[in-house]
Design a protein around this motif. Structure first.
Motif, mmCIF file in Angstrom:
data_model
loop_
_atom_site.group_PDB
_atom_site.id
_atom_site.type_symbol
_atom_site.label_atom_id
_atom_site.label_comp_id
_atom_site.label_asym_id
_atom_site.label_seq_id
_atom_site.Cartn_x
_atom_site.Cartn_y
_atom_site.Cartn_z
ATOM 1 N N ASN A 117 -0.103 10.351 3.301
ATOM 2 C CA ASN A 117 -1.393 9.779 3.682
ATOM 3 C C ASN A 117 -1.420 8.286 3.402
ATOM 4 O OD1 ASN A 117 -2.418 12.175 4.599
ATOM 5 N ND2 ASN A 117 -3.370 12.728 2.641
ATOM 6 N N GLN A 118 -0.800 7.919 2.289
ATOM 7 C CA GLN A 118 -0.749 6.501 1.932
ATOM 8 C C GLN A 118 0.056 5.712 2.978
ATOM 9 O OE1 GLN A 118 -0.321 5.739 -2.215
ATOM 10 N NE2 GLN A 118 1.054 4.026 -1.840
ATOM 11 N N GLN A 119 1.190 6.297 3.404
ATOM 12 C CA GLN A 119 2.007 5.634 4.430
ATOM 13 C C GLN A 119 1.237 5.496 5.746
ATOM 14 O OE1 GLN A 119 5.415 8.249 4.153
ATOM 15 N NE2 GLN A 119 6.747 6.492 3.940
ATOM 16 N N LYS A 120 0.533 6.565 6.092
ATOM 17 C CA LYS A 120 -0.256 6.552 7.331
ATOM 18 C C LYS A 120 -1.263 5.405 7.307
ATOM 19 C CE LYS A 120 -0.983 11.367 8.749
ATOM 20 N NZ LYS A 120 -2.040 12.386 8.726
ATOM 21 N N VAL A 121 -1.981 5.316 6.167
ATOM 22 C CA VAL A 121 -3.011 4.284 6.019
ATOM 23 C C VAL A 121 -2.365 2.897 6.052
ATOM 24 C CG1 VAL A 121 -4.664 3.292 4.375
ATOM 25 C CG2 VAL A 121 -4.664 5.754 4.817
ATOM 26 N N LEU A 122 -1.269 2.752 5.300
ATOM 27 C CA LEU A 122 -0.590 1.452 5.230
ATOM 28 C C LEU A 122 -0.053 1.052 6.609
ATOM 29 C CD1 LEU A 122 0.316 -0.836 3.391
ATOM 30 C CD2 LEU A 122 2.359 0.461 2.838
ATOM 31 N N TYR A 123 0.529 2.002 7.322
ATOM 32 C CA TYR A 123 1.076 1.682 8.640
ATOM 33 C C TYR A 123 -0.024 1.258 9.611
ATOM 34 C CZ TYR A 123 3.652 1.631 12.921
ATOM 35 O OH TYR A 123 4.204 1.219 14.100
ATOM 36 N N LEU A 124 -1.181 1.957 9.540
ATOM 37 C CA LEU A 124 -2.288 1.591 10.427
ATOM 38 C C LEU A 124 -2.804 0.185 10.124
ATOM 39 C CD1 LEU A 124 -4.609 4.659 11.016
ATOM 40 C CD2 LEU A 124 -3.757 3.074 12.731
ATOM 41 N N ILE A 125 -2.893 -0.120 8.843
ATOM 42 C CA ILE A 125 -3.358 -1.471 8.473
ATOM 43 C C ILE A 125 -2.367 -2.506 9.012
ATOM 44 C CG2 ILE A 125 -3.916 -3.047 6.575
ATOM 45 C CD1 ILE A 125 -4.619 -0.579 4.872
ATOM 46 N N PHE A 126 -1.081 -2.180 8.894
ATOM 47 C CA PHE A 126 -0.040 -3.099 9.375
ATOM 48 C C PHE A 126 -0.092 -3.243 10.898
ATOM 49 C CE2 PHE A 126 4.244 -3.534 11.166
ATOM 50 C CZ PHE A 126 4.547 -4.802 10.701
ATOM 51 N N SER A 127 -0.119 -2.096 11.610
ATOM 52 C CA SER A 127 0.005 -2.165 13.071
ATOM 53 C C SER A 127 -1.268 -2.697 13.740
ATOM 54 C CB SER A 127 0.402 -0.807 13.645
ATOM 55 O OG SER A 127 -0.556 0.149 13.312
ATOM 56 N N GLU A 128 -2.427 -2.497 13.089
ATOM 57 C CA GLU A 128 -3.676 -2.986 13.687
ATOM 58 C C GLU A 128 -3.928 -4.458 13.342
ATOM 59 O OE1 GLU A 128 -6.139 -1.105 15.491
ATOM 60 O OE2 GLU A 128 -4.556 0.393 15.686
ATOM 61 N N GLY A 129 -3.206 -4.973 12.378
ATOM 62 C CA GLY A 129 -3.432 -6.368 11.961
ATOM 63 C C GLY A 129 -4.527 -6.426 10.920
ATOM 64 N N SER A 130 -5.738 -5.983 11.299
ATOM 65 C CA SER A 130 -6.802 -5.833 10.313
ATOM 66 C C SER A 130 -7.694 -4.684 10.764
ATOM 67 C CB SER A 130 -7.585 -7.135 10.145
ATOM 68 O OG SER A 130 -8.454 -7.302 11.232
ATOM 69 N N ILE A 131 -8.170 -3.942 9.813
ATOM 70 C CA ILE A 131 -8.911 -2.719 10.133
ATOM 71 C C ILE A 131 -9.839 -2.388 8.959
ATOM 72 C CG2 ILE A 131 -7.051 -1.217 9.235
ATOM 73 C CD1 ILE A 131 -7.681 0.735 11.545
ATOM 74 N N SER A 132 -10.988 -1.804 9.261
ATOM 75 C CA SER A 132 -11.936 -1.471 8.185
ATOM 76 C C SER A 132 -11.666 -0.078 7.635
ATOM 77 C CB SER A 132 -13.362 -1.532 8.726
ATOM 78 O OG SER A 132 -13.574 -0.434 9.591
ATOM 79 N N ARG A 133 -12.253 0.220 6.516
ATOM 80 C CA ARG A 133 -12.097 1.546 5.915
ATOM 81 C C ARG A 133 -12.657 2.633 6.833
ATOM 82 N NH1 ARG A 133 -12.819 -2.030 1.788
ATOM 83 N NH2 ARG A 133 -11.747 -1.716 -0.199
ATOM 84 N N VAL A 134 -13.772 2.328 7.481
ATOM 85 C CA VAL A 134 -14.405 3.304 8.380
ATOM 86 C C VAL A 134 -13.467 3.651 9.531
ATOM 87 C CG1 VAL A 134 -16.372 3.691 9.950
ATOM 88 C CG2 VAL A 134 -16.704 2.447 7.802
ATOM 89 N N GLU A 135 -12.868 2.607 10.119
ATOM 90 C CA GLU A 135 -11.930 2.842 11.230
ATOM 91 C C GLU A 135 -10.705 3.613 10.758
ATOM 92 O OE1 GLU A 135 -12.204 -0.930 14.203
ATOM 93 O OE2 GLU A 135 -11.776 -1.354 12.103
ATOM 94 N N LEU A 136 -10.263 3.299 9.544
ATOM 95 C CA LEU A 136 -9.098 4.007 8.986
ATOM 96 C C LEU A 136 -9.391 5.504 8.871
ATOM 97 C CD1 LEU A 136 -7.839 1.649 6.138
ATOM 98 C CD2 LEU A 136 -6.498 2.439 8.100
ATOM 99 N N ALA A 137 -10.576 5.834 8.367
ATOM 100 C CA ALA A 137 -10.946 7.246 8.227
ATOM 101 C C ALA A 137 -10.988 7.906 9.603
ATOM 102 C CB ALA A 137 -12.300 7.362 7.533
ATOM 103 N N HIS A 138 -11.568 7.196 10.565
ATOM 104 C CA HIS A 138 -11.680 7.721 11.921
ATOM 105 C C HIS A 138 -10.299 7.969 12.533
ATOM 106 C CE1 HIS A 138 -13.309 8.422 15.843
ATOM 107 N NE2 HIS A 138 -12.542 7.469 16.352
ATOM 108 N N LYS A 139 -9.408 6.975 12.385
ATOM 109 C CA LYS A 139 -8.092 7.069 13.050
ATOM 110 C C LYS A 139 -7.121 8.015 12.354
ATOM 111 C CE LYS A 139 -8.103 3.007 15.830
ATOM 112 N NZ LYS A 139 -7.399 1.914 16.420
ATOM 113 N N THR A 140 -7.244 8.178 11.039
ATOM 114 C CA THR A 140 -6.303 9.058 10.341
ATOM 115 C C THR A 140 -6.830 10.482 10.224
ATOM 116 O OG1 THR A 140 -7.301 8.445 8.237
ATOM 117 C CG2 THR A 140 -5.307 7.245 8.867
ATOM 118 N N GLY A 141 -8.135 10.640 10.395
ATOM 119 C CA GLY A 141 -8.726 11.972 10.228
ATOM 120 C C GLY A 141 -8.919 12.322 8.753
#
Ligand SMILES: [Zn+2]
Length: 390
Positions: A16-40
């Motif tokens: 889960n940590q990798q998923k979150v970290l990868y999303l932050i990396f690939s999106e450039g910048s992302i909010s916590r709300v979007e992270l929850a939405h995109k990772t489920g």
């Protein structure tokens, strides 16, 4: 049982940590709300993970952006701390070894190069490679935060085992390169063939994205090729699939002997090294002779283009790709017009059922050391698929 459960829980946490970290990396910048939405994941889980990443200095809170334009509500965006991790990208070519240090924002921090006329032997190659890596490691801002070394080779490599199989000028080898370097530098090392690396990059986020079946052909110092079938890179039983350089292409007086032991291989004329070896001409001198009207060179030039068109037509007929990507200095020297000529021949010669194929030409190849460093990044964020079922 208890410890097994604990291991599973820990692993899940890290995935889960990798998923979150990868999303932050690939999106450039992302909010916590979007992270929850995109990772489920739940908001609370995301908050916990983000807190850990913030504590470790892997991410930082970058900016406040209104959630809805014009509204007073703001969100905190998260970004990967680019200065916190580094990767080395190395390019092993026929005439040089080049390397660069990149941070996780793909910014190049330093570079170095060793040139060679021809590698004398494996030790010579390793010596130059060590020099390049040593010099780069001295330039990494924080050595402890170097995550690995990615190597792209203009030759053959068994990327799964990390074995170097062929390098221009050295012939066939069985060099366990990644384990040798891992033992010396105590860093993860990843190895891949240059054409595969380019094809993977273009399929992921370049001109081949959206394609399911495609072929990448690079006509440079040597010839490299990669085949994607049903969105997967075909590696072959011994990891050398796509070796189009030894496709039998020339007959008659143009069927020169090839270093592989055969004759008339595509690489004997359609690569910089083959052209020079068999005609004594550098690519520039050859092009100059063609431009200045040298009849025998014009004849050879036409033969090369005709042969290339036939080779591509056969590949298209055989593999039925939706796109074919062409690149490399040989094509660059012929200019963009050559692609429309090749297209014409292709459309005339392949079966009606295969004519949906698109022929693409990439004039500027992406920086190879950057693609090589990308191997490190990819592994850092890699989520083991079989672990997802936990
Ligand atoms: Zn050959």
């Amino acid at each position: 049982m208890h410890s097994l459960k604990n291991t599973g829980h820990k692993l899940l946490k890290s995935i889960n940590q990798q998923k979150v970290l990868y999303l932050i990396f690939s999106e450039g910048s992302i909010s916590r709300v979007e992270l929850a939405h995109k990772t489920g994941l739940s908001q609370q889980t995301v908050t916990n993970i983000v807190n850990r990443l913030l504590e470790d200095g892997l991410v930082f809170e970058s900016e406040h952006v209104p959630l809805v334009a014009g509204s007073g509500r703001k969100r905190v965006a998260l970004s990967v701390n680019s200065s916190s991790h580094y990767a080395l990208g190395i390019e092993i070519a026929g005439k040089y070894i080049r390397g660069c240090v990149y941070n996780f924002r793909n910014e190049r921090l330093s570079s170095t190069k060793r040139s060679v006329d021809k590698y004398k032997n494996i030790d010579d190659l390793l010596q130059l490679l060590h020099e390049v890596i040593d010099e780069l490691l001295e330039q990494v801002p924080v050595l402890a935060k170097t995550k690995g070394i990615g190597i792209s080779v203009q030759g053959l490599a068994d990327s799964k085992q990390g074995i170097l199989l062929r390098v221009p000028g050295l012939g066939f080898l069985q060099l366990p390169l990644t384990s040798l370097l891992e033992a010396k530098y105590e860093l993860p090392v990843y190895l891949e063939n240059d054409a595969n690396l380019l094809a993977v990059n273009e399929n992921m986020n370049g001109c081949l994205s959206g394609s399911t079946d495609n072929i990448t052909l690079k006509f440079d110092y040597g010839i490299g090729g990669a085949i994607f079938s049903d969105t997967r890179l075909i590696s072959g039983s011994s990891y050398v699939a796509g070796e189009f350089g030894h496709y039998k292409a020339f007959t008659g007086p143009e069927a020169y002997p090839c270093h592989c032991g055969g004759t008339g291989c595509l690489t004997t004329l359609l690569s910089i090294s083959g052209l020079q070896h068999n005609t004594g001409q550098t690519l520039e001198a050859f092009q100059q002779a063609v431009r200045s009207g040298d009849e025998s060179m014009i004849h050879l030039h036409d033969t090369m283009i005709r042969t290339l068109a036939v080779a591509i037509s056969n590949l298209v007929t055989f593999l039925n790709p939706d796109r074919v990507l062409l690149t490399g200095r040989i094509l660059e020297s012929w200019g963009i017009d050559i692609v429309s000529k090749l297209k014409e021949t292709l459309m005339e010669s392949v079966p009606m059922t295969s004519r949906g194929v698109e022929l693409l030409y990439m004039e500027q190849m992406p920086e190879e050391t950057l693609l090589a460093a990308g191997l490190v990044l990819k592994r850092v964020f890699e989520i083991p698929l079989d672990a997802l079922s936990l």
